[in-house]
Design a protein around this motif. Structure first.
Motif, PDB file in Angstrom:
ATOM      1  N   LYS A 122      -6.709   6.209   6.536  1.00  0.00           N
ATOM      2  CA  LYS A 122      -7.681   6.336   7.975  1.00  0.00           C
ATOM      3  C   LYS A 122      -6.077   6.515   8.479  1.00  0.00           C
ATOM      4  O   LYS A 122      -6.654   6.637   9.993  1.00  0.00           O
ATOM      5  CB  LYS A 122      -8.781   5.103   8.062  1.00  0.00           C
ATOM      6  N   VAL A 123      -5.382   5.102   8.432  1.00  0.00           N
ATOM      7  CA  VAL A 123      -5.016   5.406   9.670  1.00  0.00           C
ATOM      8  C   VAL A 123      -4.698   6.335  10.151  1.00  0.00           C
ATOM      9  O   VAL A 123      -3.836   6.741  11.285  1.00  0.00           O
ATOM     10  CB  VAL A 123      -3.720   3.681   9.248  1.00  0.00           C
ATOM     11  N   LEU A 124      -3.593   7.041   9.167  1.00  0.00           N
ATOM     12  CA  LEU A 124      -2.817   8.426   9.754  1.00  0.00           C
ATOM     13  C   LEU A 124      -3.778   9.519   9.854  1.00  0.00           C
ATOM     14  O   LEU A 124      -3.767  10.473   9.838  1.00  0.00           O
ATOM     15  CB  LEU A 124      -2.154   8.724   8.310  1.00  0.00           C
ATOM     16  N   ARG A 125      -5.343   9.036   9.702  1.00  0.00           N
ATOM     17  CA  ARG A 125      -6.099  10.198  10.131  1.00  0.00           C
ATOM     18  C   ARG A 125      -6.101  11.552   9.199  1.00  0.00           C
ATOM     19  O   ARG A 125      -6.252  12.876   9.498  1.00  0.00           O
ATOM     20  CB  ARG A 125      -6.292  10.440  11.463  1.00  0.00           C
ATOM     21  N   PHE A 126      -6.503  11.576   7.915  1.00  0.00           N
ATOM     22  CA  PHE A 126      -6.213  11.806   7.655  1.00  0.00           C
ATOM     23  C   PHE A 126      -8.100  13.097   7.627  1.00  0.00           C
ATOM     24  O   PHE A 126      -9.041  12.077   7.413  1.00  0.00           O
ATOM     25  CB  PHE A 126      -6.518  11.760   5.261  1.00  0.00           C
ATOM     26  N   THR A 127      -7.855  14.398   7.543  1.00  0.00           N
ATOM     27  CA  THR A 127      -9.526  14.987   7.181  1.00  0.00           C
ATOM     28  C   THR A 127      -9.862  14.767   5.672  1.00  0.00           C
ATOM     29  O   THR A 127      -9.067  14.507   5.064  1.00  0.00           O
ATOM     30  CB  THR A 127      -8.918  16.546   7.225  1.00  0.00           C
ATOM     31  N   ASP A 177      -6.564   0.517  -0.286  1.00  0.00           N
ATOM     32  CA  ASP A 177      -5.551   0.241   0.791  1.00  0.00           C
ATOM     33  C   ASP A 177      -5.276   1.179   1.079  1.00  0.00           C
ATOM     34  O   ASP A 177      -4.758   2.025   1.590  1.00  0.00           O
ATOM     35  CB  ASP A 177      -5.094  -0.763  -0.250  1.00  0.00           C
ATOM     36  N   TYR A 178      -5.176   2.133  -0.100  1.00  0.00           N
ATOM     37  CA  TYR A 178      -4.769   3.760  -0.285  1.00  0.00           C
ATOM     38  C   TYR A 178      -5.926   4.676   1.060  1.00  0.00           C
ATOM     39  O   TYR A 178      -4.724   5.098   1.346  1.00  0.00           O
ATOM     40  CB  TYR A 178      -4.699   4.597  -1.549  1.00  0.00           C
ATOM     41  N   LYS A 229      -4.337  14.497  -1.149  1.00  0.00           N
ATOM     42  CA  LYS A 229      -3.285  13.491  -1.112  1.00  0.00           C
ATOM     43  C   LYS A 229      -2.969  12.614  -2.260  1.00  0.00           C
ATOM     44  O   LYS A 229      -2.371  11.607  -2.350  1.00  0.00           O
ATOM     45  CB  LYS A 229      -2.629  13.920   0.194  1.00  0.00           C
ATOM     46  N   ILE A 230      -4.675  11.435  -1.799  1.00  0.00           N
ATOM     47  CA  ILE A 230      -4.391  10.279  -2.267  1.00  0.00           C
ATOM     48  C   ILE A 230      -5.952  10.228  -3.176  1.00  0.00           C
ATOM     49  O   ILE A 230      -5.375  10.115  -4.762  1.00  0.00           O
ATOM     50  CB  ILE A 230      -5.792   9.687  -0.674  1.00  0.00           C
ATOM     51  N   PRO A 275      -4.529  12.419  -6.923  1.00  0.00           N
ATOM     52  CA  PRO A 275      -3.581  11.933  -7.388  1.00  0.00           C
ATOM     53  C   PRO A 275      -3.108  11.127  -8.496  1.00  0.00           C
ATOM     54  O   PRO A 275      -3.618   9.952  -9.506  1.00  0.00           O
ATOM     55  CB  PRO A 275      -2.154  11.406  -6.558  1.00  0.00           C
ATOM     56  N   VAL A 276      -4.942   9.801  -8.361  1.00  0.00           N
ATOM     57  CA  VAL A 276      -5.853   9.158  -9.117  1.00  0.00           C
ATOM     58  C   VAL A 276      -6.739   9.146 -10.547  1.00  0.00           C
ATOM     59  O   VAL A 276      -6.242   8.644 -10.336  1.00  0.00           O
ATOM     60  CB  VAL A 276      -5.714   7.564  -7.894  1.00  0.00           C
ATOM     61  N   ASN A 334      -7.226   3.079   3.408  1.00  0.00           N
ATOM     62  CA  ASN A 334      -6.525   2.378   4.763  1.00  0.00           C
ATOM     63  C   ASN A 334      -5.789   2.701   5.145  1.00  0.00           C
ATOM     64  O   ASN A 334      -5.669   3.633   6.465  1.00  0.00           O
ATOM     65  CB  ASN A 334      -6.741   0.875   4.776  1.00  0.00           C
ATOM     66  N   VAL A 335      -4.601   3.399   4.185  1.00  0.00           N
ATOM     67  CA  VAL A 335      -3.245   4.016   4.713  1.00  0.00           C
ATOM     68  C   VAL A 335      -3.475   5.231   5.422  1.00  0.00           C
ATOM     69  O   VAL A 335      -3.594   5.641   6.576  1.00  0.00           O
ATOM     70  CB  VAL A 335      -3.059   4.256   3.919  1.00  0.00           C
ATOM     71  N   SER A 371       0.889  -1.468   0.493  1.00  0.00           N
ATOM     72  CA  SER A 371       0.414   0.178  -0.211  1.00  0.00           C
ATOM     73  C   SER A 371       1.020   0.988  -0.611  1.00  0.00           C
ATOM     74  O   SER A 371       0.537   2.525   0.455  1.00  0.00           O
ATOM     75  CB  SER A 371      -1.187  -0.001   0.718  1.00  0.00           C
ATOM     76  N   GLU A 418      -7.795  16.426   3.473  1.00  0.00           N
ATOM     77  CA  GLU A 418      -6.289  15.976   2.668  1.00  0.00           C
ATOM     78  C   GLU A 418      -6.674  14.500   1.899  1.00  0.00           C
ATOM     79  O   GLU A 418      -5.590  14.081   1.374  1.00  0.00           O
ATOM     80  CB  GLU A 418      -5.780  15.649   3.593  1.00  0.00           C
ATOM     81  N   TRP A 440       2.154   7.348  -6.906  1.00  0.00           N
ATOM     82  CA  TRP A 440       3.288   8.469  -7.761  1.00  0.00           C
ATOM     83  C   TRP A 440       3.949   9.091  -6.521  1.00  0.00           C
ATOM     84  O   TRP A 440       4.829  10.161  -6.817  1.00  0.00           O
ATOM     85  CB  TRP A 440       2.087   9.634  -7.714  1.00  0.00           C
TER      86      TRP A 440
END
Ligand SMILES: Nc1ncnc2c1ncn2[C@@H]1O[C@H](COP(=O)(O)OP(=O)(O)O)[C@@H](O)[C@H]1O
Ligand SMILES: [Mg+2]
Lengths: 265, 271
Positions: free
Chosen positions: B173-178, B167-168, B185-186, B189-190, B170-171, A90, B181, A94
């Motif tokens: 969520k673990v980092l507690r993005f607002t 999966d992204y 950030k996620i 880009p995709v 989940n990353v 994961s 964000e 990019w």
């Protein structure tokens, strides 16, 4: 006053609703206490509910019944105190190796100065021996290296618990051995509490202080808990003839293939 | 290989020759249909087979006789302005809307039926309604392009969001993005390569539609110009117009493709 317990699972049950049918009870009755700086592995046949259990600890999925406490505080939802290393790494494709770790550290430790941030990211890149690859994109490095970045990213945010769901499952056996060595070396330097899911018996014995063996689902639960009384640092070659190592291996094999053999595997 | 390059240059020549033959044959059969030679003279100036002196549409593209009589360059500029206005508005509305629809099931349920129903409607069907609303040629053309462009942008933006691996998330969520964000950030880009695919599709269709729309609205613009040349019996200019529209459309697609590649992390930084 009793010493505060570190990570505590109380009476955990997870049911998945199935449309038009009764709920599927994946895991039930899980009680477990994990001490600080302990390395625990969870082993069981595929589909028994290992990931389900880990997802509840990480907070990515909620348990249906029961409680999870970390340092006496109930765990609700995911958070950086429980970092996860995912099976498929994961990493954000990019971002470079450096940027992937930086993004996590920046978010979790916003108080760091630019210099401190850089130092911290580089320290963890060095820890997993990836200095030469720090500006590469995930697609440009091997599977084993990606997984090392995943570990560095998880550790860099200073979690209280490191959760790993079959972190080396997708790798060939040599790469896997290499990563196990990495993990043990890191653990030797920086103590972490680690919960690692595996279906590899040797990996479980080599890495863990305790091995949690799960029965088959549905309604999977903890079948046996095995203490691995092997001193550290451990050497995989020397261990092959160690009576304690052999005992542990046999205990797990007997659990998996005699007591809870799975027909369709 | 150079051999391959030679084929790429020589083979189209044969097709070009065949086209000229078919064209000449058509001109010999259809009363007052311009020959390739006369069309060339109409484009670049000279004396036609009928003895008419021609300045050449493409030799003098910048002239301005009066508000209603301008060179082909100005016609094309007018059309491009409308296309980019409508297209720009469609991006401003379509991208955020697509993001919301992609991120929220509720938004998807709410909007999807309307997208499904309005998407297959020819943008030209909206034109009379828009003309009636705005009573203004320019506004009508721009809003027609807006209606044309918005669907592929919304749909592809949504598709881009759906392509974000759990999966992204989940990353995140673990980092507690607002939520912001997560988007920056996620998701973006995709989704950006998908958004650009949508924009490229939109722009292509918009360029198709503007020609037809301008034939209906009149005034200025390459579509109207072609129609006007038909009314003036300048049939060679229709052919010149078609070729110009083709080249510009090709250029637009080429440029959009380059921009899209630039923003696609999968194609950037590859040696
Ligand atoms: N979202 C879900 N909905 C329904 N059933 C699920 C879901 N997730 C997992 N399960 C079921 O729960 C059981 C345990 O799954 P999992 O925890 O992934 O197993 P493991 O990781 O041990 O291989 C499996 O039988 C699986 O089919
Ligand atoms: Mg699993």
């Amino acid at each position: 006053m009793a010493e505060q317990r570190f990570l505590q699972l109380e009476n955990i049950e997870k049911r998945f609703p199935i449309p038009g049918k009764e709920d599927y009870i994946a895991v039930t009755d899980v009680d477990l206490e994990i001490k600080q700086n302990e390395i625990i592995s969870i082993i069981g046949h595929s589909g028994c509910g290992k990931s389900t259990l880990l997802n509840m600890i990480s907070g990515l999925d909620a348990q249906t019944e029961g409680y999870i406490f970390l340092l006496g505080k109930e765990v609700k939802g995911p958070g950086p105190d429980r970092a996860v290393v995912f099976q498929n790494h994961s990493l954000l494709p990019w971002l470079s190796v450096y940027q992937n770790i930086e993004m996590a550290v920046k978010k979790v430790m916003p108080e760091l100065s630019k210099k401190e941030l850089k130092e911290r990211v580089e320290k963890f890149i060095t820890m997993v021996n990836l200095d030469h690859a720090k500006d590469k994109l995930p697609d440009e490095i091997s599977g084993g290296m990606k997984q090392r970045v995943g570990i560095a990213r998880a550790l860099a945010i200073k979690p209280k618990v490191l959760l790993m769901d079959e972190p080396f499952g997708a790798l060939d056996s040599l790469t896997r051995a290499n990563l196990q060595e990495h993990l043990m070396r890191i653990q030797q330097n920086v103590q972490n509490t680690v919960i690692i899911i595996t279906h590899d018996v040797d990996e479980a014995v080599l890495l863990s202080d305790r091995v949690i063996m799960m029965t088959n689902g549905p309604e999977a639960t903890i079948g046996e808990i095995l203490e691995v009384n092997l001193p550290r640092p451990r050497n995989r070659v020397e261990l092959q003839h160690d009576p304690e190592y052999i005992r542990c291996r046999e205990a797990i094999l007997s659990f998996l293939y005699e007591k809870f053999a799975k027909e369709d595997e | 290989m150079n051999y391959d390059l030679a084929k790429k240059i020589i083979l189209p020549m044969f097709v070009f020759g065949a086209l000229i033959l078919v064209w000449s044959w058509t001109a010999s059969k259809v009363e007052s249909f311009p020959t390739p030679a006369d069309t060339y003279i109409a484009a670049f100036g000279g004396t036609t087979s009928a003895g008419d002196e021609m300045k050449g549409v493409l030799s003098d593209p910048f002239y301005v006789e009066n508000e209603d009589d301008k060179g082909i360059f100005w016609q094309i500029v007018a059309s491009l302005e409308r296309v980019f206005m409508g297209f720009g508005l469609a991006i401003l509305v379509g991208v955020p809307l697509g993001l919301i629809i992609g991120m929220s099931k509720e938004a998807q349920y709410a909007f999807d039926p309307f997208i499904q129903v309005f998407k297959p409607v020819s943008p030209l069907a909206w034109l009379p309604l828009l003309l009636f609303i705005f009573q203004d040629i320019n506004m009508t053309a721009v809003s027609t392009i807006f209606v044309t462009s918005i669907w592929p942008i919304i749909i592809n933006t949504t598709l881009g969001v759906k392509n974000v691996s759990p999966d992204y998330m989940n990353v995140a969520k673990v980092l507690r993005f607002t939520p912001i964000e997560k988007v920056i950030k996620i998701i973006l880009p995709v989704a950006v390569p998908f958004i650009f695919t949508g924009m490229r599709l939109s722009l292509g269709i918009a360029w198709l539609v503007i020609v037809a729309a301008e034939m209906l609205t009149g005034g200025i613009g390459i579509g109207f110009w072609i129609w006007d040349e038909y009314n003036n019996l300048n049939y060679y200019n229709i052919i010149i117009g078609i070729i110009m529209v083709g080249f510009i459309g090709f250029l637009l697609d080429l440029i959009m493709g380059k921009i899209a590649d630039f923003f696609d992390y999968r194609k950037r930084g590859r040696a």
